[in-house]
Design an enzyme around this catalytic site. Structure first.
Site, mmCIF file in Angstrom:
data_model
loop_
_atom_site.group_PDB
_atom_site.id
_atom_site.type_symbol
_atom_site.label_atom_id
_atom_site.label_comp_id
_atom_site.label_asym_id
_atom_site.label_seq_id
_atom_site.Cartn_x
_atom_site.Cartn_y
_atom_site.Cartn_z
ATOM 1 N N HIS A 357 148.126 69.999 83.846
ATOM 2 C CA HIS A 357 147.684 68.874 84.583
ATOM 3 C C HIS A 357 149.240 67.799 84.200
ATOM 4 O O HIS A 357 148.874 66.637 84.591
ATOM 5 C CB HIS A 357 146.691 67.925 84.048
ATOM 6 C CG HIS A 357 145.542 68.751 84.514
ATOM 7 N ND1 HIS A 357 144.586 68.430 85.461
ATOM 8 C CD2 HIS A 357 144.827 69.872 83.923
ATOM 9 C CE1 HIS A 357 143.746 69.076 85.591
ATOM 10 N NE2 HIS A 357 143.750 70.057 84.563
ATOM 11 N N LYS A 545 144.653 52.472 86.532
ATOM 12 C CA LYS A 545 144.784 53.879 86.190
ATOM 13 C C LYS A 545 145.094 53.457 84.536
ATOM 14 O O LYS A 545 145.248 52.344 83.942
ATOM 15 C CB LYS A 545 145.991 54.558 86.716
ATOM 16 C CG LYS A 545 147.203 53.653 86.907
ATOM 17 C CD LYS A 545 148.193 54.404 87.660
ATOM 18 C CE LYS A 545 148.064 54.368 89.389
ATOM 19 N NZ LYS A 545 147.819 55.439 89.940
ATOM 20 N N ARG A 546 145.229 54.669 83.748
ATOM 21 C CA ARG A 546 145.687 54.723 82.389
ATOM 22 C C ARG A 546 147.141 53.874 82.525
ATOM 23 O O ARG A 546 147.643 53.913 83.332
ATOM 24 C CB ARG A 546 145.775 55.858 81.555
ATOM 25 C CG ARG A 546 144.285 56.272 81.350
ATOM 26 C CD ARG A 546 143.599 55.442 80.342
ATOM 27 N NE ARG A 546 144.097 55.449 79.127
ATOM 28 C CZ ARG A 546 143.683 56.352 78.110
ATOM 29 N NH1 ARG A 546 142.554 56.770 78.225
ATOM 30 N NH2 ARG A 546 144.283 56.135 76.926
ATOM 31 N N LYS A 551 153.895 55.354 84.652
ATOM 32 C CA LYS A 551 153.230 54.923 86.140
ATOM 33 C C LYS A 551 153.384 53.513 86.517
ATOM 34 O O LYS A 551 152.989 53.056 87.527
ATOM 35 C CB LYS A 551 151.560 54.845 85.470
ATOM 36 C CG LYS A 551 150.935 56.117 85.369
ATOM 37 C CD LYS A 551 149.252 56.124 84.733
ATOM 38 C CE LYS A 551 148.633 57.161 84.376
ATOM 39 N NZ LYS A 551 148.284 58.070 85.387
ATOM 40 N N THR A 653 144.597 60.993 91.451
ATOM 41 C CA THR A 653 143.431 61.184 92.328
ATOM 42 C C THR A 653 142.783 59.573 92.708
ATOM 43 O O THR A 653 142.052 59.511 93.673
ATOM 44 C CB THR A 653 142.234 61.767 91.427
ATOM 45 O OG1 THR A 653 142.284 61.319 90.259
ATOM 46 C CG2 THR A 653 142.546 63.398 91.362
ATOM 47 N N LYS A 657 141.172 58.338 96.077
ATOM 48 C CA LYS A 657 139.906 57.509 96.207
ATOM 49 C C LYS A 657 139.918 56.339 97.111
ATOM 50 O O LYS A 657 139.144 55.820 97.957
ATOM 51 C CB LYS A 657 139.211 57.073 95.016
ATOM 52 C CG LYS A 657 138.803 58.211 94.166
ATOM 53 C CD LYS A 657 138.706 57.873 92.416
ATOM 54 C CE LYS A 657 138.585 59.281 91.678
ATOM 55 N NZ LYS A 657 138.896 59.050 90.442
#
Ligand code: 26W
Length: 809
Positions: A357, A545-546, A551, A653, A657
């Site tokens: 992952h 998100k985290r 990110k 993901t 969504k």
């Protein structure tokens, strides 16, 4: 599907309340109603659960077991009602009795037994397995404390323990009689039996009892109930521990406490591997109890020789965290089933499959050799032999890779490399999006790909459309069904029929209305939580998100600061009002991530109250981002921020969504964004910035200088100077690490490099948003293609390509 009517349900509720709680509806609290309703649902579930297990046994089906240190399942009452076909009548019954269903559902605490993407994926997979009639079950750990609860105090993240089991959890059943003993430490003695085989005896081990708690996993209106089995660590009875009843050992509270710690809490870090012994204990605890369980069920149900295990059992290991499954299965096959090495190895490598992952090097697990040797002496011996045989096979069969042995060896430089162990011991290695799998093959695991080209395959992630569309967005689901019928619920790819209507103005307006209603609901929630009023006509731009540097929440907040500076300079600018919504937890030890949270909150506290801005810009940081909060935010998103440094996000993901709920992606060519782009086309997504090849090229060959951009771009310089010079109302040092990271560590995630293209993408998005028809057309096009990302599709691919399992008929 249940035949109950709303009236039946009301009667049952009244009865439950009296018989189990001794209260009447008129005096019942939301919590009373929650427990009563859960109990009714359980009454429906239990017989189906029993039937499902029996049917699998009768049909002799091959089973898949999903081993994962994390299952981020969130709340279950609403999804269990949905899947048993009771949701609508339950809502009606609750309303008739004077209760608000949302408040009743909110009584349930989130089961936050995961950090983020990997744990939520495991939960979506279980939902799809059950809904598609696949015999598939999860094995995990019943942590007493889930992921910490986040509070924001003076702009800073503060972590509180998540004691989610404080009140009884109605979905679990303790199965004490099915417990296993797990052994740590001690000494191993080797004996030769008369037949020449080896016997291993353990001495002075620390024994721990793994007690299973089962949670039902309901398929969507199909009578299937699979199992999520979570292990809890407890002291073993003194007889089994080989102790006297009144021995000090048995009554030693410290000892008891240290055992219970094994399932005490979830490690809150999803990026940085931490070499703590307790974490290793957790991993072996999960693996050993699950594999013992799998072998026992196999023997009991199939009555086949153990050599035929691969015909009936496949085990998917979710990242390397359960990769001790390789030596543990070998141990059981050799030491307990008395197979020789080669036979055991043949079986093991036909039963185990591994999913990767992440390619972030700091997340790759390696354990000090002595730690494994001391904690798991027999397991260490097996790993050592796996390593020796593997290295020899390279030496003799792959001469061209001889020089690479140190980079391939399972044990190298005093450490055990878990990804290498997982690759060597599995028959399948998969990445979670096309680009991610390619990067594994071409870079990260290049030499392993040369050795085992057939093991590598891609399985792009997915999400369950039942929870992430049907359940969280009933209004949108209704409009979709009015347009194309309800078949998409069982076959999500049929959402594609929406394309026929993407120019139907009347229908687009309906979609627009639904989005607006969802935005109003979120705006109310924001007001309630933060006291801040947001304009429900503004663009809801969402990044949830985290928190991680890769990110790039930093790029997002830099853009906000830029917009703020522009508005301050020219308050009468004609702009579409925008609301930037953030939700993110930082790992407690991740200093820079916490500083970024503080920066977002600091910018929010200035922008939101600045009269000059006149409400054109709002910044909202919603605390404690978790599954339930995601369910509130996602239906209201207009823009989905997926802006990771290209090559870094394995899949994502959240992108799927939000797409499924009609948000348009603004993102980089990374992870599954690329596959979204391929489907919707360049006109229905806003792509910007460096691509993965360019990023990898910079990393390899250099050539990027962040300071050049600072020196030449006035907008960038202004922002960084504002950070450095305390313009945000704080003393000078508050954001110094962010400033230093960019200018002195050369901006490792290319925030400045991608800044200008990011601005341009936002300008395009804003322009598109102004034309309602254009925008709604984009939005509906995204929904139409999102069926491809239902986890049903992903699970079908795992089932046919890797697991070779069949649906129950
Ligand atoms: C050892 C500490 C640790 C813990 C968890 C390291 C790494 C992890 C996970 C692998 C992190 C994770 O959740 N990865 C995410 O997995 C998602 C599901 O496949 C992907 O969509 C995300 O892109 C990926 O970051």
């Amino acid at each position: 599907m249940s035949q109950l009517t709303a009236n039946d349900l009301k009667e049952k509720l009244k009865k439950k309340l009296i018989t189990e709680k001794g209260v009447e509806v008129s005096t019942a609290s939301n919590k009373d109603i929650y427990y009563a309703l859960a109990s009714i649902v359980n009454d429906e579930i239990m017989p189906k659960w029993y039937e499902t297990i029996k049917r699998y046994q009768d049909k002799n089906l091959k089973q898949v077991y999903y081993l994962s240190m994390e299952f981020l399942i969130g709340r279950l009452l609403e999804s269990n009602l949905l899947n048993s076909g009771l949701l609508n009548i339950a809502k009606e019954a609750l309303e008739d009795l004077g209760f608000c269903s949302e408040l009743v559902f909110a009584e349930e605490r989130d089961a936050g037994l995961g950090n983020g993407g990997l744990g939520r994926l495991a939960a979506c997979f279980l939902d799809s397995l059950a809904s598609l009639y696949y015999p598939g079950h999860g094995f995990g750990i019943r942590y007493r404390y889930g992921l910490f609860e986040q509070r924001i105090i003076h702009g800073n993240q503060v972590e509180l323990p998540d004691y989610w089991l404080k009140e009884p959890y109605p979905w679990e059943t303790r199965k004490e009689e099915e417990a296993f003993v797990i052994q740590f430490h001690g000494k191993v003695h080797m004996f030769k039996r008369n037949d020449g085989s080896l016997e291993f005896k353990y001495e002075n081990t620390d024994k721990v009892l793994a007690v299973p708690y089962d949670i039902p996993v309901l398929g969507y209106q199909n009578e299937v109930v699979n199992t999520l089995r979570l292990w809890s660590a407890e002291p073993v009875a003194y007889q089994e521990a080989g102790q006297e009843e009144n021995s000090e050992f048995y009554h030693d509270l410290d000892h008891q406490h240290s055992i219970e710690q094994i399932s005490g809490f979830l490690y809150p870090d999803d990026s940085n591997y931490e070499g703590k012994e307790l974490r290793l204990k957790q991993q072996y605890f999960l693996v050993s109890s699950s594999i013992q369980n799998i072998i026992r069920s196999f023997k009991k149900n199939y009555r086949l020789p153990i050599s035929r295990l691969p015909e009936k059992v496949v085990i998917q290991i979710n990242d390397t965290h359960p990769s001790l499954a390789v030596p543990e299965l070998m141990r059981i096959l050799m030491d307990e089933e008395r197979l020789d090495w080669d036979t055991a190895w043949e079986i093991t490598t036909h039963v185990l499959a591994y999913t990767n992952h992440t390619t972030l090097s700091e997340a790759l697990e390696t354990w000090p050799e002595e730690m494994i040797q001391n904690l798991l002496p027999r397991i260490y011996m097996i790993i050592d032999e796996i390593n020796e045989r593997f290295c020899k096979s390279i030496w003799f069969d792959h001469k061209e890779l001889r020089d690479k042995i140190p980079d391939l060896a399972v044990i190298a430089c005093g450490r055990v490399h878990m990804a290498r162990l997982a690759i060597v011991g599995s028959f399948s290695v998969n990445g979670v999006a096309r680009i991610h799998t390619e990067i594994l093959k071409k870079q990260e695991m290049k030499d392993f790909y040369t050795l085992f080209p057939n093991k590598f395959n891609n399985k792009t992630n997915g999400i369950t459309h039942r929870r992430w569309l049907l359940q969280v967005n009933p209004k949108l689901s209704n409009v979709i069904s009015e347009a194309i019928g309800t078949q998409w619920i069982k076959r999500p790819k049929q959402l594609i029929s929406l394309l026929k209507y993407s120019n139907d103005k009347a229908l687009l307006e309906k979609f627009d209305q639904v989005k607006h209603e969802n935005k109003k609901i979120l705006a109310n929630y924001i007001h309630q939580q933060t006291g801040i009023l947001v304009d429900d006509q503004s663009i809801f731009d969402v990044q949830i998100k985290r928190l991680h540097e890769y990110k790039r929440q930093l790029l997002n907040i830099f853009h906000v600061i830029y917009l703020y500076n522009e508005l301050k300079a020219n308050p009468n600018q004609d702009v579409t009002p925008r609301t930037f919504i953030f939700g993110a937890k930082a790992a407690p030890s991740y200093h820079l991530a916490k500083e970024i949270i503080k920066l977002i909150n600091t910018v929010a506290s200035i922008v939101n109250y600045d009269k000059d801005i006149n409400g054109k810009l709002k910044v909202i940081f919603l605390e404690n981002y978790n599954v339930s909060l995601a369910e509130k935010i996602i239906p209201a998103a207009d823009i989905s921020e997926q802006i990771s440094t290209a090559s870094k996000e394995a899949s994502g993901t959240g992108n799927m969504k939000m797409m499924m709920n009609g948000a348009v992606t603004l993102g980089t060519m990374d992870g599954a964004n690329i596959e979204i782009y391929d489907l919707v086309g360049e006109n229905n997504i806003f792509i910007f910035g460096l691509n993965a090849d360019e990023v990898l090229d910079y990393y390899q060959n250099g050539g990027y200088n962040a300071r050049d951009i600072y020196n030449t771009d006035d907008r960038v310089r202004l922002i960084l100077d504002q950070l450095n010079q305390g313009e945000f109302g704080i003393h000078n040092i508050e954001f110094k690490d962010i400033f230093y990271n960019i200018l002195y560590h050369n901006d490792p995630y290319f925030v400045l490099k991608d800044f200008e293209p990011y601005l341009e993408a936002h300008e395009l998005a804003e322009r598109a948003y102004r034309n309602r028809t254009t925008w709604m057309n984009m939005s509906v096009t995204n929904i139409a293609y999102s069926g491809k990302f239902s986890s049903d599709q992903t699970i079908r691919e795992y089932a046919t390509d890797i697991w070779k399992i069949k649906q129950m008929d």
